[in-house]
Design a protein around this motif. Sequence first.
Motif, PDB file in Angstrom:
ATOM      1  N   ASN A 152       0.839  -1.185   0.000  1.00 43.50           N
ATOM      2  CA  ASN A 152       0.000   0.000   0.000  1.00 43.50           C
ATOM      3  C   ASN A 152       0.884   1.249   0.000  1.00 43.50           C
ATOM      4  OD1 ASN A 152      -2.784   0.407  -0.163  1.00 43.50           O
ATOM      5  ND2 ASN A 152      -2.916   1.104   1.951  1.00 43.50           N
ATOM      6  N   PRO A 153       0.417   2.341  -0.587  1.00 43.73           N
ATOM      7  CA  PRO A 153       1.230   3.567  -0.619  1.00 43.73           C
ATOM      8  C   PRO A 153       1.496   4.134   0.772  1.00 43.73           C
ATOM      9  CG  PRO A 153      -0.585   3.675  -2.190  1.00 43.73           C
ATOM     10  CD  PRO A 153      -0.842   2.500  -1.313  1.00 43.73           C
ATOM     11  N   ALA A 154       2.259   5.212   0.808  1.00 38.58           N
ATOM     12  CA  ALA A 154       2.621   5.856   2.069  1.00 38.58           C
ATOM     13  C   ALA A 154       1.386   6.255   2.863  1.00 38.58           C
ATOM     14  CB  ALA A 154       3.483   7.088   1.793  1.00 38.58           C
ATOM     15  N   CYS A 155       1.423   5.950   4.158  1.00 43.51           N
ATOM     16  CA  CYS A 155       0.318   6.268   5.067  1.00 43.51           C
ATOM     17  C   CYS A 155       0.913   6.368   6.465  1.00 43.51           C
ATOM     18  CB  CYS A 155      -0.769   5.199   4.997  1.00 43.51           C
ATOM     19  SG  CYS A 155      -2.078   5.377   6.228  1.00 43.51           S
ATOM     20  N   GLU A 156       1.152   7.596   6.914  1.00 41.10           N
ATOM     21  CA  GLU A 156       1.760   7.786   8.224  1.00 41.10           C
ATOM     22  C   GLU A 156       0.726   7.596   9.333  1.00 41.10           C
ATOM     23  OE1 GLU A 156       4.858   7.883   8.455  1.00 41.10           O
ATOM     24  OE2 GLU A 156       5.314   8.237   6.357  1.00 41.10           O
ATOM     25  N   SER A 157       1.205   7.391  10.540  1.00 39.14           N
ATOM     26  CA  SER A 157       0.328   7.060  11.654  1.00 39.14           C
ATOM     27  C   SER A 157      -0.748   8.116  11.885  1.00 39.14           C
ATOM     28  CB  SER A 157       1.161   6.875  12.934  1.00 39.14           C
ATOM     29  OG  SER A 157       0.331   6.575  14.038  1.00 39.14           O
ATOM     30  N   ALA A 158      -0.359   9.364  12.008  1.00 38.20           N
ATOM     31  CA  ALA A 158      -1.329  10.428  12.283  1.00 38.20           C
ATOM     32  C   ALA A 158      -2.035  10.912  11.025  1.00 38.20           C
ATOM     33  CB  ALA A 158      -0.643  11.606  12.966  1.00 38.20           C
ATOM     34  N   ASP A 159      -1.481  10.614   9.858  1.00 39.48           N
ATOM     35  CA  ASP A 159      -2.039  10.993   8.554  1.00 39.48           C
ATOM     36  C   ASP A 159      -2.414  12.479   8.506  1.00 39.48           C
ATOM     37  OD1 ASP A 159      -2.848  10.736   5.933  1.00 39.48           O
ATOM     38  OD2 ASP A 159      -4.869  10.054   6.447  1.00 39.48           O
ATOM     39  N   THR A 160      -1.475  13.323   8.818  1.00 36.91           N
ATOM     40  CA  THR A 160      -1.731  14.774   8.800  1.00 36.91           C
ATOM     41  C   THR A 160      -1.940  15.302   7.386  1.00 36.91           C
ATOM     42  OG1 THR A 160       0.660  15.172   8.785  1.00 36.91           O
ATOM     43  CG2 THR A 160      -0.448  15.163  10.929  1.00 36.91           C
ATOM     44  N   THR A 161      -1.509  14.541   6.366  1.00 38.72           N
ATOM     45  CA  THR A 161      -1.669  14.970   4.974  1.00 38.72           C
ATOM     46  C   THR A 161      -2.942  14.422   4.340  1.00 38.72           C
ATOM     47  OG1 THR A 161      -0.370  13.095   4.147  1.00 38.72           O
ATOM     48  CG2 THR A 161       0.828  15.108   4.687  1.00 38.72           C
ATOM     49  N   GLY A 162      -3.649  13.532   5.051  1.00 42.26           N
ATOM     50  CA  GLY A 162      -4.867  12.952   4.498  1.00 42.26           C
ATOM     51  C   GLY A 162      -4.632  12.038   3.313  1.00 42.26           C
ATOM     52  N   SER A 163      -3.490  11.369   3.274  1.00 39.73           N
ATOM     53  CA  SER A 163      -3.126  10.538   2.121  1.00 39.73           C
ATOM     54  C   SER A 163      -3.513   9.068   2.274  1.00 39.73           C
ATOM     55  CB  SER A 163      -1.620  10.641   1.868  1.00 39.73           C
ATOM     56  OG  SER A 163      -0.885  10.241   3.016  1.00 39.73           O
ATOM     57  N   CYS A 164      -4.018   8.654   3.442  1.00 44.32           N
ATOM     58  CA  CYS A 164      -4.360   7.250   3.672  1.00 44.32           C
ATOM     59  C   CYS A 164      -5.727   6.906   3.068  1.00 44.32           C
ATOM     60  CB  CYS A 164      -4.369   6.946   5.166  1.00 44.32           C
ATOM     61  SG  CYS A 164      -2.779   7.191   5.981  1.00 44.32           S
ATOM     62  N   THR A 165      -5.989   5.620   2.962  1.00 44.18           N
ATOM     63  CA  THR A 165      -7.271   5.111   2.473  1.00 44.18           C
ATOM     64  C   THR A 165      -8.186   4.809   3.654  1.00 44.18           C
ATOM     65  OG1 THR A 165      -6.258   4.143   0.495  1.00 44.18           O
ATOM     66  CG2 THR A 165      -8.391   3.244   1.190  1.00 44.18           C
ATOM     67  N   TYR A 166      -9.452   5.257   3.570  1.00 42.85           N
ATOM     68  CA  TYR A 166     -10.427   5.031   4.644  1.00 42.85           C
ATOM     69  C   TYR A 166     -11.706   4.444   4.055  1.00 42.85           C
ATOM     70  CZ  TYR A 166      -7.483   8.194   7.394  1.00 42.85           C
ATOM     71  OH  TYR A 166      -6.428   8.781   8.050  1.00 42.85           O
ATOM     72  N   VAL A 167     -12.336   3.546   4.820  1.00 43.54           N
ATOM     73  CA  VAL A 167     -13.673   3.057   4.465  1.00 43.54           C
ATOM     74  C   VAL A 167     -14.562   3.240   5.694  1.00 43.54           C
ATOM     75  CG1 VAL A 167     -12.852   1.410   2.737  1.00 43.54           C
ATOM     76  CG2 VAL A 167     -13.095   0.672   5.097  1.00 43.54           C
ATOM     77  N   GLY A 168     -15.769   3.743   5.457  1.00 47.04           N
ATOM     78  CA  GLY A 168     -16.665   3.974   6.594  1.00 47.04           C
ATOM     79  C   GLY A 168     -17.729   4.994   6.290  1.00 47.04           C
ATOM     80  N   ASP A 169     -18.206   5.638   7.327  1.00 51.51           N
ATOM     81  CA  ASP A 169     -19.242   6.664   7.195  1.00 51.51           C
ATOM     82  C   ASP A 169     -18.608   8.042   7.030  1.00 51.51           C
ATOM     83  OD1 ASP A 169     -21.195   4.721   7.528  1.00 51.51           O
ATOM     84  OD2 ASP A 169     -21.231   4.951   9.710  1.00 51.51           O
ATOM     85  N   GLY A 170     -19.453   9.067   6.895  1.00 52.11           N
ATOM     86  CA  GLY A 170     -18.963  10.439   6.851  1.00 52.11           C
ATOM     87  C   GLY A 170     -18.095  10.706   5.645  1.00 52.11           C
ATOM     88  N   ALA A 171     -16.890  11.231   5.896  1.00 52.86           N
ATOM     89  CA  ALA A 171     -15.989  11.630   4.818  1.00 52.86           C
ATOM     90  C   ALA A 171     -15.287  10.455   4.143  1.00 52.86           C
ATOM     91  CB  ALA A 171     -14.940  12.595   5.370  1.00 52.86           C
ATOM     92  N   ALA A 172     -15.379   9.270   4.722  1.00 52.54           N
ATOM     93  CA  ALA A 172     -14.692   8.097   4.166  1.00 52.54           C
ATOM     94  C   ALA A 172     -15.468   7.520   2.983  1.00 52.54           C
ATOM     95  CB  ALA A 172     -14.519   7.037   5.249  1.00 52.54           C
ATOM     96  N   ASP A 173     -14.782   6.721   2.183  1.00 50.52           N
ATOM     97  CA  ASP A 173     -15.441   5.994   1.093  1.00 50.52           C
ATOM     98  C   ASP A 173     -16.135   4.758   1.651  1.00 50.52           C
ATOM     99  OD1 ASP A 173     -14.555   7.728  -0.946  1.00 50.52           O
ATOM    100  OD2 ASP A 173     -12.610   6.694  -1.016  1.00 50.52           O
ATOM    101  N   PRO A 174     -17.197   4.285   1.001  1.00 47.30           N
ATOM    102  CA  PRO A 174     -17.875   3.080   1.486  1.00 47.30           C
ATOM    103  C   PRO A 174     -17.065   1.805   1.282  1.00 47.30           C
ATOM    104  CG  PRO A 174     -18.864   3.824  -0.571  1.00 47.30           C
ATOM    105  CD  PRO A 174     -17.897   4.893  -0.142  1.00 47.30           C
ATOM    106  N   ASP A 175     -16.148   1.821   0.304  1.00 43.80           N
ATOM    107  CA  ASP A 175     -15.330   0.642   0.038  1.00 43.80           C
ATOM    108  C   ASP A 175     -14.029   1.067  -0.622  1.00 43.80           C
ATOM    109  OD1 ASP A 175     -16.204   1.379  -2.460  1.00 43.80           O
ATOM    110  OD2 ASP A 175     -17.365  -0.418  -2.841  1.00 43.80           O
ATOM    111  N   ALA A 176     -13.130   0.105  -0.791  1.00 44.50           N
ATOM    112  CA  ALA A 176     -11.821   0.397  -1.391  1.00 44.50           C
ATOM    113  C   ALA A 176     -11.222  -0.872  -1.972  1.00 44.50           C
ATOM    114  CB  ALA A 176     -10.870   0.995  -0.345  1.00 44.50           C
ATOM    115  N   TRP A 177     -10.364  -0.678  -2.986  1.00 45.08           N
ATOM    116  CA  TRP A 177      -9.586  -1.774  -3.571  1.00 45.08           C
ATOM    117  C   TRP A 177      -8.117  -1.556  -3.224  1.00 45.08           C
ATOM    118  CZ3 TRP A 177     -11.244  -6.171  -5.742  1.00 45.08           C
ATOM    119  CH2 TRP A 177     -12.541  -6.233  -6.253  1.00 45.08           C
TER     120      TRP A 177
END
Length: 224
Positions: A56-81
């Motif tokens: 998986n690409p770079a994803c720091e612990s605190a993710d201050t740059t918002g570069s990580c992948t998220y799945v869930g409610d709200g601002a996250a995507d419902p799914d991911a590949w």
Amino acid sequence: MPARARHVRRATSGRSECRPSPADRRAALRPYGAVADSTWLEVSDSDQKGAPWWQNPACESADTTGSCTYVGDGAADPDAWVFYDDGTPVHRWKADPSATDVTAQANVELTTCYKGTASCADGMDEYERGTNAVVDTRFEFVQLDTTGHVCRAHSTASRKTIGDDGHHYVAYFSLPSMSVEAACGTRTFIMRVYIKHVSGQTVKVDGLRNGATSLTNGIAFNRG
């Protein structure tokens, strides 16, 4: 043969320690052959053909740059590949010409984003700690045809529950034996992991941390 330890006593403290002598250390570095019916590790000093893995690409612990992948409610995507739709080129792996079967394995680290956590980007924490998370996963290893499309897909599916107490959860996947189909016209494969949010906390898919530690990766092996 294990190195012989030299016994040294420290008179001032009464403690003693064992350590190999310089000669023994040199002997321990000499190569030894593998012994039948034993466990051993072979390491090469250069990259071998077909050796790269998926990560998986770079994803720091605190993710201050918002570069990580998220799945869930709200601002996250419902799914991911994972390994497939993350903004990086899709890695294509080619089975060795002599291989009749292949094996694929992957591990995906998932982190829950409860309110107040320091492990997710701002705005990804929807619920209080204790809500936990449930996701559906599907691990796929796909042999491609001559046009680059799916010819033969192998997969295994499972539902994962990630508790907020543990917070970090590693999902392990394995497809132990898959035939390389000559009818596909290529020996090329892609790997991907589908993750769909079912309920509870938003989940972060961890990746490469500090440019050195890969927390989500996959690998394929030739067989036969």
